[in-house]
Design an enzyme around this catalytic site. Structure first.
Site, short mmCIF file in Angstrom:
data_model
loop_
_atom_site.label_atom_id
_atom_site.label_comp_id
_atom_site.label_asym_id
_atom_site.label_seq_id
_atom_site.Cartn_x
_atom_site.Cartn_y
_atom_site.Cartn_z
N HIS A 17 0.84 -1.23 0.04
CA HIS A 17 -0.09 0.00 -0.03
C HIS A 17 0.82 1.29 0.03
O HIS A 17 0.59 2.07 -0.91
CB HIS A 17 -0.93 0.03 1.28
CG HIS A 17 -1.75 1.24 1.34
ND1 HIS A 17 -3.03 1.22 1.09
CD2 HIS A 17 -1.64 2.44 1.79
CE1 HIS A 17 -3.59 2.44 1.15
NE2 HIS A 17 -2.91 3.18 1.50
N GLU A 18 1.79 1.26 0.98
CA GLU A 18 2.58 2.41 0.98
C GLU A 18 3.77 2.63 -0.27
O GLU A 18 4.03 3.78 -0.40
CB GLU A 18 3.67 2.47 2.24
CG GLU A 18 2.74 2.23 3.43
CD GLU A 18 1.92 3.64 3.73
OE1 GLU A 18 2.07 4.91 3.10
OE2 GLU A 18 0.57 3.56 4.37
N HIS A 21 1.98 4.85 -2.85
CA HIS A 21 2.10 6.15 -2.32
C HIS A 21 3.38 6.67 -2.98
O HIS A 21 3.55 7.60 -3.37
CB HIS A 21 1.59 6.49 -0.90
CG HIS A 21 0.46 6.43 -0.49
ND1 HIS A 21 -0.58 6.85 -1.45
CD2 HIS A 21 0.05 5.85 0.52
CE1 HIS A 21 -1.70 6.36 -0.62
NE2 HIS A 21 -1.46 5.76 0.48
#
Length: 351
Positions: A17-18, A21
């Site tokens: 997920h990170e 980003h």
């Protein structure tokens, strides 16, 4: 060891997920100051380029700290060219969307990987025809094997059941009976059943049960992609419906689980084998992605909402509105976390 594997798998979902980003931020030239898996005190940290990569003490989350962006101070601004806040609202939205989308992409890749190649499936062979049901009226018999429905090949009992339940009107079944293929028409009957949320819903049935025959089917790249996309869509739909049912009160708040429940379920899934474990990891990845898109200011969805407002109105929300909405968002998020923790402990104490 199984508990450790569950924690590692959960940490990997957060990392992915990170990573979404991080890659989107770097694509738009935003400096990423910290990339951490976990919260709290940093156990291991190493700086490469402009970014400090860290593994922190509490492995129940993670974060990417971009220049000019602060969850603790929503009013902070930095107009340097490599700052998050200097980018256009659309660029910021893409950066925010990248995390949840990476989770959904990961789930798709897992589902496709599970589907590809030779796999054991429950064959669409009929073991029992129920009395008084449409299949009996159509002349379908025990021992028949369904080959096609409305001209579309079915490879497993699941494929066939899905097509029957989604039926709108008459179905044409190509069945194999001994050495011959027969075409029969059947009109499904609507009956009421309970769905996963305990609600009464109408589904189409024809009144057959499987023989239990197992076969090996080969799924090529295209079949695996189709099956993986279908599973990703159905899992996403299920999670969105679950959130809706929770808000509307159909699902009680006692069903909300926290990190302890997630780790327990992942630990349990490993007992059923790698396939079940991977399927659960994919589902949790989708869950992580979709829940992060909720319009709560402390989550990606809330920040996306602020940027959409700026994109449409050409002005930023007032500082007081931004400040108090962010505080409210954190309050909601902590309330949900404590509710999940309370329910987790309640389940453990209650057995």
């Amino acid at each position: 060891m199984s508990l450790l594997a569950a924690l590692i798998a959960l940490s990997f979902l957060i990392f992915f997920h990170e990573l979404g980003h991080f890659l989107a931020a770097r694509f738009f030239g935003v400096k990423v100051e910290v990339f951490s898996i976990g919260f709290g005190k940093k156990i291991i940290k190493k700086t490469y380029g402009d970014t400090e990569y860290a593994l922190s003490w509490i492995p129940l989350g993670g974060y990417v700290k971009m220049k000019g962006q602060s969850d603790s101070d929503p009013l902070s601004q930095n107009q340097d060219p490599d700052s998050y806040t200097s980018k256009s609202p659309l660029q910021r939205i893409v950066i925010l969307l990248a995390g949840p989308l990476f989770n959904i992409l990961l789930a798709l890749l897992i589902y496709v990987g599970m589907a590809y190649g030779d796999r054991e499936v429950l064959l669409p062979s009929i073991g029992e025809v129920q009395t008084g049901m449409p299949a009996q009226s159509a002349g379908i018999m025990a021992g028949d094997r369904v080959l096609r429905i409305n001209g579309v090949e079915v490879k497993s009992w699941f494929d066939m059941a899905e097509k029957v339940m989604e039926a709108q009107g008459r179905l044409t079944l190509m069945i194999q009976r001994g050495d011959e293929n027969l075409e029969v028409g059947v009109i499904p009957k609507m009956i009421e059943r309970e769905n996963v949320f305990g609600e009464k819903v109408s589904v189409s049935v024809i009144g057959i049960r499987p023989s239990g025959e197992i076969g090996v089917m080969h799924y090529g790249v295209w079949d695996a992609l189709r099956l993986g996309a279908s599973q990703t869509l159905s899992s996403s739909t299920l999670i969105i419906q679950g959130v809706q049912k929770l808000i509307s009160g159909v699902v009680p708040t006692s069903e909300v689980g926290g990190v302890i429940s997630i780790v327990q379920v992942m630990d349990k899934a490993q007992e059923s084998g790698l396939v079940q474990f991977l399927a659960l990891v994919a589902l949790i990845s989708i869950n992580l992605g979709i829940l992060n898109l909720l319009p709560i200011p402390a989550l990606d969805g809330g920040h996306i909402l602020f940027n959409l407002y700026e994109l449409v109105t050409k002005r930023t929300p007032s500082e007081s509105v931004l400040y108090y909405l962010t505080l409210m968002g954190w309050a909601i998020l902590f309330a949900l976390m404590f509710l999940g923790l309370y329910n987790d402990i309640n389940r453990i104490v209650g057995g």
